[in-house]
Enzyme design. Structure first.
Site, PDB file in Angstrom:
ATOM      1  N   ARG A  20       7.156  41.954  11.348  1.00 56.05           N
ATOM      2  CA  ARG A  20       8.022  41.487  12.443  1.00 56.05           C
ATOM      3  C   ARG A  20       7.700  40.065  12.878  1.00 56.05           C
ATOM      4  NH1 ARG A  20       7.692  46.082  16.935  1.00 56.05           N
ATOM      5  NH2 ARG A  20       5.673  46.451  15.968  1.00 56.05           N
ATOM      6  N   GLY A  31       4.450  53.932  22.664  1.00 54.05           N
ATOM      7  CA  GLY A  31       4.225  55.358  22.787  1.00 54.05           C
ATOM      8  C   GLY A  31       4.124  55.764  24.249  1.00 54.05           C
ATOM      9  N   ARG A  50      -9.233   9.069  19.038  1.00 51.68           N
ATOM     10  CA  ARG A  50      -9.534   9.983  17.948  1.00 51.68           C
ATOM     11  C   ARG A  50     -11.012  10.377  17.941  1.00 51.68           C
ATOM     12  NH1 ARG A  50      -7.341   6.654  13.030  1.00 51.68           N
ATOM     13  NH2 ARG A  50      -8.320   8.366  11.887  1.00 51.68           N
ATOM     14  N   TYR A  78      -5.886  -1.724  17.504  1.00 44.45           N
ATOM     15  CA  TYR A  78      -6.556  -0.658  16.783  1.00 44.45           C
ATOM     16  C   TYR A  78      -8.022  -1.030  16.618  1.00 44.45           C
ATOM     17  CZ  TYR A  78      -8.533   2.126  13.073  1.00 44.45           C
ATOM     18  OH  TYR A  78      -9.373   2.942  12.364  1.00 44.45           O
ATOM     19  N   ASN A  93     -11.222  -1.970   9.068  1.00 41.19           N
ATOM     20  CA  ASN A  93     -12.440  -1.233   8.752  1.00 41.19           C
ATOM     21  C   ASN A  93     -12.424  -0.557   7.389  1.00 41.19           C
ATOM     22  OD1 ASN A  93     -10.408   0.420   9.796  1.00 41.19           O
ATOM     23  ND2 ASN A  93     -11.847   2.006  10.395  1.00 41.19           N
ATOM     24  N   SER A 150      -5.749 -12.692  21.299  1.00 40.64           N
ATOM     25  CA  SER A 150      -4.683 -11.826  20.808  1.00 40.64           C
ATOM     26  C   SER A 150      -4.435 -12.023  19.322  1.00 40.64           C
ATOM     27  CB  SER A 150      -3.389 -12.113  21.578  1.00 40.64           C
ATOM     28  OG  SER A 150      -3.565 -11.844  22.954  1.00 40.64           O
ATOM     29  N   ALA A 193      -7.161 -16.866  19.550  1.00 38.20           N
ATOM     30  CA  ALA A 193      -6.009 -16.032  19.198  1.00 38.20           C
ATOM     31  C   ALA A 193      -5.582 -16.301  17.762  1.00 38.20           C
ATOM     32  CB  ALA A 193      -4.860 -16.307  20.150  1.00 38.20           C
TER      33      ALA A 193
END
Length: 466
Positions: free
Chosen positions: A13, A141, A335, A368, A388, A409, A427
Protein backbone atom coordinates in the site's frame (compact mmCIF):
# COMPACT_ATOMS: atom_id res chain seq x y z
CA UNK A 1 12.23 -9.43 28.39
CA UNK A 2 12.36 -10.18 24.67
CA UNK A 3 11.05 -7.75 22.07
CA UNK A 4 9.89 -8.99 18.68
CA UNK A 5 9.40 -6.42 15.90
CA UNK A 6 7.29 -7.51 12.94
CA UNK A 7 8.82 -6.11 9.75
CA UNK A 8 8.49 -8.75 7.02
CA UNK A 9 5.61 -7.32 4.98
CA UNK A 10 5.90 -6.10 1.40
CA UNK A 11 4.44 -2.62 2.11
CA UNK A 12 2.32 -2.84 -1.03
CA UNK A 13 0.00 0.00 0.00
CA UNK A 14 2.99 2.32 0.38
CA UNK A 15 3.63 2.18 -3.39
CA UNK A 16 7.40 2.35 -3.14
CA UNK A 17 10.44 0.57 -4.53
CA UNK A 18 11.87 0.37 -1.01
CA UNK A 19 10.52 -1.00 2.26
CA UNK A 20 8.42 1.55 4.12
CA UNK A 21 10.62 1.14 7.19
CA UNK A 22 13.47 2.71 5.20
CA UNK A 23 11.66 5.95 4.46
CA UNK A 24 12.68 9.17 6.17
CA UNK A 25 10.84 10.44 9.22
CA UNK A 26 12.23 13.84 10.28
CA UNK A 27 15.84 13.00 9.51
CA UNK A 28 15.89 9.33 10.52
CA UNK A 29 14.50 6.21 8.95
CA UNK A 30 11.24 4.84 10.34
CA UNK A 31 12.99 1.71 11.61
CA UNK A 32 15.50 3.89 13.48
CA UNK A 33 12.67 5.76 15.20
CA UNK A 34 11.14 2.46 16.32
CA UNK A 35 14.48 1.14 17.54
CA UNK A 36 15.09 4.29 19.60
CA UNK A 37 11.91 3.80 21.60
CA UNK A 38 12.54 0.10 22.15
CA UNK A 39 16.13 0.57 23.34
CA UNK A 40 14.84 2.59 26.30
CA UNK A 41 13.12 -0.54 27.62
CA UNK A 42 16.50 -2.30 28.05
CA UNK A 43 15.37 -5.67 26.66
CA UNK A 44 17.51 -8.76 26.94
CA UNK A 45 17.14 -9.19 23.19
CA UNK A 46 15.32 -7.52 20.31
CA UNK A 47 14.47 -9.65 17.27
CA UNK A 48 13.28 -8.22 13.95
CA UNK A 49 11.21 -10.51 11.75
CA UNK A 50 12.33 -9.67 8.21
CA UNK A 51 11.24 -10.77 4.76
CA UNK A 52 10.75 -8.20 2.01
CA UNK A 53 14.07 -6.48 1.17
CA UNK A 54 15.74 -8.33 4.02
CA UNK A 55 19.29 -7.18 3.27
CA UNK A 56 18.35 -3.51 2.99
CA UNK A 57 16.36 -3.52 6.24
CA UNK A 58 18.95 -5.63 8.06
CA UNK A 59 21.62 -3.04 7.20
CA UNK A 60 19.82 -0.58 9.49
CA UNK A 61 19.99 -2.84 12.55
CA UNK A 62 22.71 -2.13 15.09
CA UNK A 63 23.22 -5.80 15.82
CA UNK A 64 22.97 -7.50 12.45
CA UNK A 65 22.33 -10.90 14.10
CA UNK A 66 19.12 -9.91 15.85
CA UNK A 67 16.77 -10.94 13.08
CA UNK A 68 14.98 -13.96 11.66
CA UNK A 69 13.71 -14.41 8.13
CA UNK A 70 10.05 -15.10 7.48
CA UNK A 71 10.43 -16.69 4.07
CA UNK A 72 6.68 -16.98 3.53
CA UNK A 73 4.46 -14.13 4.71
CA UNK A 74 1.70 -16.20 6.27
CA UNK A 75 0.46 -13.62 8.78
CA UNK A 76 1.44 -12.02 12.07
CA UNK A 77 0.95 -15.23 14.05
CA UNK A 78 3.32 -17.08 11.75
CA UNK A 79 5.81 -14.20 11.99
CA UNK A 80 5.94 -14.40 15.80
CA UNK A 81 6.17 -18.18 15.64
CA UNK A 82 9.17 -17.86 13.30
CA UNK A 83 10.89 -15.46 15.71
CA UNK A 84 10.26 -17.44 18.90
CA UNK A 85 11.28 -20.76 17.37
CA UNK A 86 14.57 -19.17 16.37
CA UNK A 87 15.12 -17.81 19.88
CA UNK A 88 14.12 -21.06 21.58
CA UNK A 89 16.50 -23.11 19.46
CA UNK A 90 19.42 -20.89 20.44
CA UNK A 91 18.38 -20.38 24.09
CA UNK A 92 16.27 -23.32 25.31
CA UNK A 93 16.45 -22.12 28.91
CA UNK A 94 13.26 -20.73 30.40
CA UNK A 95 12.38 -17.32 29.01
CA UNK A 96 9.38 -15.21 30.00
CA UNK A 97 8.08 -11.81 28.99
CA UNK A 98 7.60 -11.14 25.27
CA UNK A 99 6.70 -7.73 23.86
CA UNK A 100 5.49 -7.75 20.24
CA UNK A 101 5.24 -4.60 18.16
CA UNK A 102 5.41 -3.50 14.51
CA UNK A 103 8.03 -1.61 12.55
CA UNK A 104 5.46 0.84 11.16
CA UNK A 105 4.39 2.50 14.44
CA UNK A 106 7.22 5.01 15.05
CA UNK A 107 5.12 7.35 17.20
CA UNK A 108 4.77 4.76 19.94
CA UNK A 109 6.69 5.89 23.02
CA UNK A 110 8.66 3.83 25.49
CA UNK A 111 6.51 5.28 28.27
CA UNK A 112 3.35 3.80 26.79
CA UNK A 113 5.02 0.43 26.30
CA UNK A 114 6.17 0.46 29.91
CA UNK A 115 2.60 1.21 31.00
CA UNK A 116 1.34 -1.74 28.96
CA UNK A 117 3.79 -4.11 30.64
CA UNK A 118 3.03 -2.70 34.10
CA UNK A 119 -0.74 -2.87 33.49
CA UNK A 120 -0.53 -6.49 32.38
CA UNK A 121 1.36 -7.51 35.50
CA UNK A 122 -0.77 -5.40 37.86
CA UNK A 123 -3.95 -7.04 36.54
CA UNK A 124 -2.31 -10.46 36.83
CA UNK A 125 -3.04 -11.06 33.17
CA UNK A 126 -1.08 -13.35 30.90
CA UNK A 127 -1.61 -11.24 27.79
CA UNK A 128 -1.90 -7.48 27.65
CA UNK A 129 -2.65 -5.63 24.45
CA UNK A 130 -2.54 -1.99 23.53
CA UNK A 131 -5.71 -0.38 22.20
CA UNK A 132 -7.07 3.07 21.54
CA UNK A 133 -10.32 4.79 20.65
CA UNK A 134 -10.76 6.40 17.22
CA UNK A 135 -13.82 7.85 15.50
CA UNK A 136 -13.12 6.21 12.15
CA UNK A 137 -11.92 2.66 12.92
CA UNK A 138 -11.93 1.38 9.34
CA UNK A 139 -9.17 -1.14 8.50
CA UNK A 140 -8.45 -1.82 12.19
CA UNK A 141 -9.26 -4.89 14.29
CA UNK A 142 -12.08 -4.32 16.81
CA UNK A 143 -11.79 -5.16 20.51
CA UNK A 144 -14.50 -7.46 21.82
CA UNK A 145 -14.80 -7.06 25.58
CA UNK A 146 -16.50 -8.70 28.51
CA UNK A 147 -16.14 -5.99 31.11
CA UNK A 148 -12.43 -5.41 31.75
CA UNK A 149 -11.46 -8.64 30.04
CA UNK A 150 -10.77 -8.92 26.33
CA UNK A 151 -12.54 -11.84 24.70
CA UNK A 152 -11.43 -11.45 21.08
CA UNK A 153 -10.06 -9.20 18.34
CA UNK A 154 -11.98 -9.24 15.08
CA UNK A 155 -10.30 -8.01 11.91
CA UNK A 156 -12.13 -5.51 9.70
CA UNK A 157 -12.58 -8.01 6.86
CA UNK A 158 -14.03 -10.62 9.20
CA UNK A 159 -16.15 -8.29 11.36
CA UNK A 160 -19.94 -8.28 11.40
CA UNK A 161 -21.86 -5.05 10.92
CA UNK A 162 -22.48 -4.76 14.67
CA UNK A 163 -18.79 -5.29 15.40
CA UNK A 164 -17.70 -2.67 12.86
CA UNK A 165 -19.32 0.12 14.91
CA UNK A 166 -16.96 -0.56 17.83
CA UNK A 167 -14.45 2.30 18.14
CA UNK A 168 -11.87 0.60 20.34
CA UNK A 169 -9.26 -0.80 18.00
CA UNK A 170 -6.24 -3.05 18.19
CA UNK A 171 -2.88 -1.26 18.04
CA UNK A 172 -0.97 -4.41 17.10
CA UNK A 173 1.14 -4.36 20.29
CA UNK A 174 1.08 -7.30 22.71
CA UNK A 175 2.80 -8.28 25.92
CA UNK A 176 2.87 -11.98 26.80
CA UNK A 177 3.65 -12.60 30.47
CA UNK A 178 4.09 -16.28 29.73
CA UNK A 179 7.00 -18.69 29.28
CA UNK A 180 8.17 -18.85 25.69
CA UNK A 181 7.28 -22.55 25.51
CA UNK A 182 3.62 -21.82 26.29
CA UNK A 183 3.43 -18.98 23.76
CA UNK A 184 4.84 -21.34 21.15
CA UNK A 185 2.13 -23.87 21.96
CA UNK A 186 -0.53 -21.23 21.43
CA UNK A 187 0.97 -20.05 18.13
CA UNK A 188 1.15 -23.59 16.79
CA UNK A 189 -2.57 -24.07 17.52
CA UNK A 190 -3.64 -21.13 15.32
CA UNK A 191 -5.81 -21.80 12.26
CA UNK A 192 -5.92 -19.89 8.97
CA UNK A 193 -9.64 -20.27 8.31
CA UNK A 194 -10.18 -16.62 7.35
CA UNK A 195 -10.49 -14.63 4.14
CA UNK A 196 -6.74 -14.00 3.92
CA UNK A 197 -5.76 -17.59 4.73
CA UNK A 198 -3.27 -16.21 7.24
CA UNK A 199 -2.40 -17.04 10.83
CA UNK A 200 -3.53 -14.04 12.84
CA UNK A 201 -1.72 -13.10 16.04
CA UNK A 202 -5.04 -11.67 17.19
CA UNK A 203 -6.38 -15.24 17.47
CA UNK A 204 -4.03 -15.74 20.41
CA UNK A 205 -6.62 -13.89 22.48
CA UNK A 206 -9.18 -16.63 21.89
CA UNK A 207 -6.55 -19.28 22.64
CA UNK A 208 -5.65 -17.55 25.91
CA UNK A 209 -9.27 -17.36 27.02
CA UNK A 210 -9.80 -21.04 26.24
CA UNK A 211 -6.65 -21.85 28.24
CA UNK A 212 -8.04 -19.94 31.23
CA UNK A 213 -5.62 -17.01 30.94
CA UNK A 214 -6.73 -13.47 31.66
CA UNK A 215 -6.39 -10.99 28.77
CA UNK A 216 -6.51 -7.26 29.46
CA UNK A 217 -6.00 -4.13 27.42
CA UNK A 218 -4.44 -0.74 28.02
CA UNK A 219 -6.19 1.99 26.07
CA UNK A 220 -3.66 4.58 24.88
CA UNK A 221 -4.89 8.09 25.62
CA UNK A 222 -3.14 9.57 22.61
CA UNK A 223 -4.42 7.70 19.57
CA UNK A 224 -1.70 9.20 17.38
CA UNK A 225 0.84 6.95 19.11
CA UNK A 226 -0.58 3.87 17.45
CA UNK A 227 -0.73 5.37 13.96
CA UNK A 228 0.44 2.72 11.54
CA UNK A 229 2.24 3.98 8.45
CA UNK A 230 0.66 2.15 5.53
CA UNK A 231 0.72 4.83 2.83
CA UNK A 232 2.13 8.27 2.03
CA UNK A 233 -0.74 10.05 3.76
CA UNK A 234 0.04 8.13 6.97
CA UNK A 235 3.70 9.11 6.65
CA UNK A 236 2.79 12.79 6.32
CA UNK A 237 0.56 12.49 9.38
CA UNK A 238 3.36 10.82 11.36
CA UNK A 239 5.80 13.59 10.40
CA UNK A 240 3.36 16.25 11.55
CA UNK A 241 2.51 14.47 14.80
CA UNK A 242 6.14 13.83 15.73
CA UNK A 243 7.12 17.41 14.95
CA UNK A 244 4.22 18.94 16.87
CA UNK A 245 5.02 16.73 19.86
CA UNK A 246 8.54 18.19 20.03
CA UNK A 247 7.37 21.74 19.34
CA UNK A 248 4.97 21.60 22.30
CA UNK A 249 7.80 20.39 24.54
CA UNK A 250 10.01 23.26 23.40
CA UNK A 251 7.22 25.80 23.85
CA UNK A 252 6.91 24.69 27.47
CA UNK A 253 10.67 25.35 27.82
CA UNK A 254 10.42 28.95 26.61
CA UNK A 255 10.85 28.75 22.83
CA UNK A 256 8.59 30.84 20.59
CA UNK A 257 7.26 29.37 17.35
CA UNK A 258 5.57 32.10 15.34
CA UNK A 259 3.62 29.57 13.27
CA UNK A 260 4.07 26.04 14.66
CA UNK A 261 1.98 24.42 11.92
CA UNK A 262 4.42 25.56 9.24
CA UNK A 263 7.51 24.33 11.10
CA UNK A 264 9.08 20.87 11.31
CA UNK A 265 11.29 19.96 14.29
CA UNK A 266 12.93 16.59 14.88
CA UNK A 267 12.68 14.98 18.34
CA UNK A 268 16.46 15.27 18.80
CA UNK A 269 16.58 19.03 18.22
CA UNK A 270 17.47 21.24 21.20
CA UNK A 271 16.52 24.93 21.27
CA UNK A 272 17.30 27.40 24.04
CA UNK A 273 15.07 29.74 25.97
CA UNK A 274 13.77 32.93 24.31
CA UNK A 275 14.76 31.81 20.85
CA UNK A 276 12.21 32.69 18.17
CA UNK A 277 11.56 30.32 15.28
CA UNK A 278 9.82 32.00 12.38
CA UNK A 279 7.55 30.24 9.84
CA UNK A 280 8.60 27.60 7.29
CA UNK A 281 11.69 26.35 9.13
CA UNK A 282 12.93 22.74 9.14
CA UNK A 283 15.16 21.70 12.04
CA UNK A 284 16.46 18.14 11.82
CA UNK A 285 18.96 15.78 13.38
CA UNK A 286 21.11 16.63 16.38
CA UNK A 287 20.73 20.36 15.87
CA UNK A 288 21.35 22.57 18.89
CA UNK A 289 20.28 26.21 18.92
CA UNK A 290 21.21 28.46 21.83
CA UNK A 291 19.22 31.08 23.71
CA UNK A 292 17.97 34.43 22.38
CA UNK A 293 18.42 33.42 18.75
CA UNK A 294 16.22 34.13 15.77
CA UNK A 295 15.80 31.37 13.21
CA UNK A 296 14.08 31.87 9.88
CA UNK A 297 11.85 32.38 8.21
CA UNK A 298 12.44 29.73 5.56
CA UNK A 299 15.59 28.20 7.07
CA UNK A 300 16.83 24.61 7.06
CA UNK A 301 19.16 23.31 9.79
CA UNK A 302 20.39 19.73 10.10
CA UNK A 303 22.98 18.37 12.52
CA UNK A 304 24.19 21.92 13.16
CA UNK A 305 25.03 23.91 16.27
CA UNK A 306 24.19 27.56 16.84
CA UNK A 307 25.41 29.56 19.84
CA UNK A 308 23.53 32.22 21.81
CA UNK A 309 22.23 35.51 20.41
CA UNK A 310 22.74 34.50 16.79
CA UNK A 311 20.54 35.04 13.78
CA UNK A 312 19.80 32.65 10.90
CA UNK A 313 17.70 34.09 8.06
CA UNK A 314 16.48 32.31 4.91
CA UNK A 315 19.48 29.97 5.01
CA UNK A 316 20.57 26.35 4.69
CA UNK A 317 22.89 24.82 7.31
CA UNK A 318 24.16 21.25 7.17
CA UNK A 319 26.66 20.04 9.78
CA UNK A 320 27.73 23.61 10.47
CA UNK A 321 28.84 25.21 13.75
CA UNK A 322 27.88 28.79 14.51
CA UNK A 323 29.20 30.69 17.52
CA UNK A 324 27.64 33.37 19.71
CA UNK A 325 26.44 36.71 18.33
CA UNK A 326 26.76 35.57 14.71
CA UNK A 327 24.67 36.52 11.72
CA UNK A 328 23.91 34.17 8.83
CA UNK A 329 21.96 35.07 5.70
CA UNK A 330 19.73 35.82 4.10
CA UNK A 331 20.17 33.09 1.50
CA UNK A 332 23.43 31.58 2.79
CA UNK A 333 24.43 27.96 2.22
CA UNK A 334 26.68 26.60 4.97
CA UNK A 335 27.91 23.13 4.08
CA UNK A 336 29.61 20.48 6.26
CA UNK A 337 32.74 21.62 8.06
CA UNK A 338 31.73 25.28 8.27
CA UNK A 339 32.67 26.98 11.55
CA UNK A 340 31.80 30.55 12.44
CA UNK A 341 33.45 31.72 15.64
CA UNK A 342 31.85 34.35 17.86
CA UNK A 343 30.71 37.57 16.17
CA UNK A 344 31.42 36.37 12.64
CA UNK A 345 28.93 36.99 9.86
CA UNK A 346 27.99 35.47 6.53
CA UNK A 347 25.64 37.43 4.30
CA UNK A 348 23.37 36.92 1.34
CA UNK A 349 24.09 34.44 -1.47
CA UNK A 350 27.25 33.13 0.17
CA UNK A 351 28.35 29.49 0.12
CA UNK A 352 30.81 28.23 2.74
CA UNK A 353 32.30 24.73 2.91
CA UNK A 354 34.90 23.19 5.25
CA UNK A 355 36.02 26.62 6.41
CA UNK A 356 36.68 28.31 9.74
CA UNK A 357 35.79 31.99 9.94
CA UNK A 358 37.29 33.66 13.02
CA UNK A 359 35.76 36.27 15.29
CA UNK A 360 34.83 39.59 13.76
CA UNK A 361 35.31 38.41 10.18
CA UNK A 362 32.72 38.91 7.45
CA UNK A 363 31.77 37.34 4.16
CA UNK A 364 28.95 39.75 3.34
CA UNK A 365 27.64 38.65 -0.06
CA UNK A 366 27.93 36.78 -3.36
CA UNK A 367 31.00 34.69 -2.50
CA UNK A 368 32.17 31.09 -2.40
CA UNK A 369 34.65 30.19 0.33
CA UNK A 370 35.74 26.55 0.49
CA UNK A 371 38.54 24.73 2.33
CA UNK A 372 39.77 27.92 3.94
CA UNK A 373 40.98 29.38 7.20
CA UNK A 374 39.97 32.98 7.71
CA UNK A 375 41.52 34.73 10.69
CA UNK A 376 40.15 37.60 12.81
CA UNK A 377 38.76 40.87 11.42
CA UNK A 378 38.87 39.81 7.76
CA UNK A 379 36.47 41.29 5.23
CA UNK A 380 35.73 39.39 2.03
CA UNK A 381 34.47 41.56 -0.85
CA UNK A 382 31.48 40.66 -3.01
CA UNK A 383 32.03 38.06 -5.69
CA UNK A 384 35.21 36.61 -4.16
CA UNK A 385 35.92 32.90 -4.55
CA UNK A 386 38.52 30.49 -3.29
CA UNK A 387 39.47 28.30 -6.26
CA UNK A 388 40.05 25.22 -4.12
CA UNK A 389 39.76 22.40 -6.66
CA UNK A 390 42.54 21.20 -8.97
CA UNK A 391 40.71 19.69 -11.93
CA UNK A 392 43.80 17.73 -13.07
CA UNK A 393 44.86 16.13 -9.76
CA UNK A 394 41.40 16.11 -8.22
CA UNK A 395 42.87 17.52 -5.01
CA UNK A 396 41.44 20.27 -2.81
CA UNK A 397 43.78 23.09 -1.82
CA UNK A 398 43.57 25.24 1.30
CA UNK A 399 43.40 29.02 1.47
CA UNK A 400 44.72 30.78 4.60
CA UNK A 401 43.87 34.43 5.05
CA UNK A 402 45.71 36.34 7.77
CA UNK A 403 44.32 38.63 10.42
CA UNK A 404 42.82 41.92 9.27
CA UNK A 405 43.05 41.15 5.53
CA UNK A 406 40.68 43.03 3.21
CA UNK A 407 39.82 41.22 0.00
CA UNK A 408 38.39 43.37 -2.82
CA UNK A 409 35.38 42.41 -4.88
CA UNK A 410 35.57 39.80 -7.65
CA UNK A 411 38.90 38.43 -6.51
CA UNK A 412 40.02 34.83 -6.99
CA UNK A 413 42.28 33.13 -4.44
CA UNK A 414 43.82 30.10 -6.15
CA UNK A 415 44.54 27.44 -3.54
CA UNK A 416 46.81 26.42 -1.99
CA UNK A 417 47.63 29.99 -1.07
CA UNK A 418 48.45 32.07 2.02
CA UNK A 419 47.99 35.78 2.55
CA UNK A 420 49.84 37.51 5.40
CA UNK A 421 48.20 39.64 8.10
CA UNK A 422 47.04 43.15 7.27
CA UNK A 423 47.20 42.82 3.49
CA UNK A 424 44.75 44.30 1.03
CA UNK A 425 43.75 42.47 -2.15
CA UNK A 426 42.69 44.88 -4.87
CA UNK A 427 39.34 44.27 -6.57
CA UNK A 428 39.51 41.88 -9.50
CA UNK A 429 42.84 40.37 -8.45
CA UNK A 430 43.79 36.73 -8.99
CA UNK A 431 46.10 35.61 -6.17
CA UNK A 432 47.97 32.48 -7.23
CA UNK A 433 51.09 32.79 -5.05
CA UNK A 434 51.69 33.05 -1.31
CA UNK A 435 52.12 36.57 0.08
CA UNK A 436 54.39 36.56 3.15
CA UNK A 437 54.90 40.31 3.72
CA UNK A 438 52.37 41.85 6.08
CA UNK A 439 50.39 44.98 5.22
CA UNK A 440 51.02 44.58 1.49
CA UNK A 441 48.80 45.68 -1.37
CA UNK A 442 48.18 42.74 -3.68
CA UNK A 443 47.13 43.74 -7.17
CA UNK A 444 47.04 41.89 -10.47
CA UNK A 445 45.33 43.87 -13.23
CA UNK A 446 45.89 44.81 -16.84
CA UNK A 447 46.35 48.50 -17.49
CA UNK A 448 43.08 50.31 -18.12
CA UNK A 449 42.66 51.29 -21.78
CA UNK A 450 40.10 53.79 -23.08
CA UNK A 451 39.42 53.93 -26.85
CA UNK A 452 37.64 57.19 -27.47
CA UNK A 453 34.73 57.10 -29.94
CA UNK A 454 35.07 53.33 -30.45
CA UNK A 455 31.36 52.57 -29.90
CA UNK A 456 30.17 55.25 -32.32
CA UNK A 457 32.65 54.19 -35.01
CA UNK A 458 31.80 50.49 -34.59
CA UNK A 459 28.10 51.19 -34.89
CA UNK A 460 28.64 53.28 -38.03
CA UNK A 461 30.64 50.47 -39.72
CA UNK A 462 27.97 47.91 -38.89
CA UNK A 463 25.29 50.14 -40.44
CA UNK A 464 27.24 50.66 -43.68
CA UNK A 465 27.77 46.89 -44.11
CA UNK A 466 24.04 46.25 -44.02
Amino acid sequence: MIIVVLAAGKSTRFKSSKHKALHDLLGKKIIQRVSQALEKLNPAKTIYVLGHQLNEVRAELKNKEDFVEQKEQLGTGHALLTALEGIYQKSPEKLQGILVTCVDTPLLTSQTLEKLIESTKTNKAKIGLLTTQINNPNDYGRIIRDGQKVKAIVEEKDASESQKVIKEINAGVYYFDLPIEEVLQGLKSLKNNNQQKEYYLTDMIEWANQAGHTVTALCAEDSSEVLGINNRADLAEAIEQMSQRRIKELQSEGVTFVNPNSTLVAPEAVIGQDTIVYPNCIILGNTEIGSNCTVGPNSFLQDSKVGNNSSIKYSHLLEAKIGNNCSVGPFANLRPGTKLLDEASVGDFVEIKNTTIASGSKVPHLSYIGDAEINEEVNIGAGTITANYNAITGEKGKTIIGKGVKVGSNSVLVAPVKIADGCMVAAGTVVAEDVYDKDSLIIARNELRVKKGWVKEKSKNLSSNT
